[in-house]
Design an enzyme around this catalytic site. Sequence first.
Site, PDB file in Angstrom:
ATOM      1  N   HIS A  73      -0.596   0.985   9.753  1.00  0.00           N
ATOM      2  CA  HIS A  73      -1.884   1.441   9.213  1.00  0.00           C
ATOM      3  C   HIS A  73      -2.815   1.839  10.346  1.00  0.00           C
ATOM      4  CE1 HIS A  73      -0.197  -1.845   6.689  1.00  0.00           C
ATOM      5  NE2 HIS A  73      -0.299  -0.900   5.780  1.00  0.00           N
ATOM      6  N   HIS A 111       3.374   4.986   2.878  1.00  0.00           N
ATOM      7  CA  HIS A 111       4.547   4.637   3.691  1.00  0.00           C
ATOM      8  C   HIS A 111       5.827   5.263   3.126  1.00  0.00           C
ATOM      9  CE1 HIS A 111       1.866   1.874   5.605  1.00  0.00           C
ATOM     10  NE2 HIS A 111       1.718   1.147   4.516  1.00  0.00           N
ATOM     11  N   ASP A 125      -1.428  -8.305   0.919  1.00  0.00           N
ATOM     12  CA  ASP A 125      -0.154  -8.353   0.188  1.00  0.00           C
ATOM     13  C   ASP A 125       0.266  -9.795  -0.089  1.00  0.00           C
ATOM     14  OD1 ASP A 125       0.102  -5.603   0.135  1.00  0.00           O
ATOM     15  OD2 ASP A 125       1.574  -5.489   1.740  1.00  0.00           O
ATOM     16  N   GLY A 137       0.816  -1.199   0.000  1.00  0.00           N
ATOM     17  CA  GLY A 137       0.000   0.000   0.000  1.00  0.00           C
ATOM     18  C   GLY A 137       0.851   1.250   0.000  1.00  0.00           C
ATOM     19  N   SER A 138       0.308   2.346  -0.522  1.00  0.00           N
ATOM     20  CA  SER A 138       0.994   3.635  -0.460  1.00  0.00           C
ATOM     21  C   SER A 138       0.723   4.285   0.898  1.00  0.00           C
ATOM     22  CB  SER A 138       0.527   4.529  -1.602  1.00  0.00           C
ATOM     23  OG  SER A 138       0.937   3.974  -2.836  1.00  0.00           O
TER      24      SER A 138
END
Lengths: 331, 331
Positions: free
Chosen positions: A219, A57, A110, A54-55
């Site tokens: 998250h 990070h 993921d 995911g973006s």
Amino acid sequence: MKKIINDPNLVVRDMLDGFVAAYPREVRLLPGTTVIARVDAPAANKVGLVSGGGSGHEPAHAGYVGEGMLDAAVAGEVFTSPTPDQVLEGIKAVDAGEGVLLVIKNYTGDVMNFDMAAELAEAEGIRVEQVIVNDDVAVEDSSFTTGRRGIAGTVFVHKLAGAKAEAGGTLAEVKAVAEKTVKNVRSIGMAITPCTVPAARTPSFTLEENEIEIGIGIHGEPGIERKAIVSSDDIAAELTEKVLDDLKLETGSEVAVMVNGLGGTPEMELYIVNKKVNEILTSKGIRIYDTFVGEYMTSLEMAGVSVTLLKLDDELKELLDAKSKAPAFRC
Amino acid sequence: MKKIINDPNLVVRDMLDGFVAAYPREVRLLPGTTVIARVDAPAANKVGLVSGGGSGHEPAHAGYVGEGMLDAAVAGEVFTSPTPDQVLEGIKAVDAGEGVLLVIKNYTGDVMNFDMAAELAEAEGIRVEQVIVNDDVAVEDSSFTTGRRGIAGTVFVHKLAGAKAEAGGTLAEVKAVAEKTVKNVRSIGMAITPCTVPAARTPSFTLEENEIEIGIGIHGEPGIERKAIVSSDDIAAELTEKVLDDLKLETGSEVAVMVNGLGGTPEMELYIVNKKVNEILTSKGIRIYDTFVGEYMTSLEMAGVSVTLLKLDDELKELLDAKSKAPAFRC
């Protein structure tokens, strides 16, 4: 929500465009995808190394693409796994016939999507191996994870496996380095403020004015404990001890230390944390080979810090010191 | 106030200790001072380069100490100039007989204290020259400044003058490079949230829920305008145009770009800003030689961004590309 963005639904696209605009000597965006690849991918006679997730990070994961680290990073939406077809594009772009290793942070989405991409790539004749990073000692199982989560320690896996691949290691050798790194690395984080996913527009959790959370995920997944804020020294001690409880280092062990800011923490505070981490390790006779203080694996604007320890041996030290041209890890 | 600190009055001391603990191969803290110096200072047969200023701007200034950049950085209290005696300690520690250049951001306290230190050093027989950086195009005169303020463009002065000194330039030659860099560099910043000086315990200014400030200083000094937040593209365009209005670049000019986060801004947003900065420059026929996106000159946890453009020629390009081992500017 007050953010320096355009359309909240296009932040990943805008970010990827701005990233490749900044580093055209090192990286390119594969047209029509969310894959950032080395400008020379597939690099000849070299195992390909692909990560992503995911973006939100940043600089992970695209900042670690470049000579000596990753060959490609696949970006999902904010805090959302990239789809298998995007991961497949990344694998295909970096395979030079030597095979491809996937470095996956342990989140259910993921793991599933990278695994599906691996199967699709193998069906096209590409050899693919996978390593799952689960360095977060805070909790077993979590909102989006079975087992431990993967956090900032992943950056060391990128660095060491990347150096092995750059040095001409075979797929089995690069995978062995990645697995050894996973075995030797542990992390834990804490937060003092939450973050807001742009498309959600409201913070993903709340903390009271004087409250912190130990063991929080990147998250915002629940950690171990919420409590009134304590001193930096006490925070650093708690995080370091929790890592050491799990990593079980003997006196004389050598480690690399990472004190990672989660996005909104002043760099001053990261150094203040490092002071205590350094004191604790030194007092226990643990030798600090190298230290990394900064933002390596963030959670948008979350204020907080994670501490990572990587146990080193001669092989890992040499790989840690090897040259890297990745924009977020130059050495 | 919720911060990861110990005693609010000891944040600078704790931070300096944590900084040298992280980078013992590159830097050391001069005992009894707030001076971070290169581990090998005074570096033989080399002009010494000293900068510094108030703390709270990390990684400035200590992060730029190392081979190829500064020889020493002198830290004041948060947002407070270092005293002349501390600056003098820095000068004495780095003088190898070739003279010392001081790089000073244009704040009245810094200018006064560095100048007093220069006089004291000269009385001890050390040749000292000074260059004042005033890259902020936002306002003439400000809370703590006569003339323009010095902000993120200062990092380019450190890099280019540092490379010239490392290459064996004389004091006059190193000063000439610093002066050319000052002449060629312009910046402007904006903020969406304020920051809190630890010892003050309350934010140094306030912004409404939907409000931003254009042209704000790195200590929260007033800017040009407060208004409702606009898109990242509009913010980037306003900042870039204000710099270009002042720098007056012709088509075909080459520049280095710095998109600098002020401390609390997610790196994702910095890349989104860079996208538009890059588009504007490209559309005007300005060539982007290199881009730096990240936190270079911060304001504690302030959320915001500054845009810096540096006009390059062949000499400056070579100096920009030269090797640096400074922890916050490795290349």
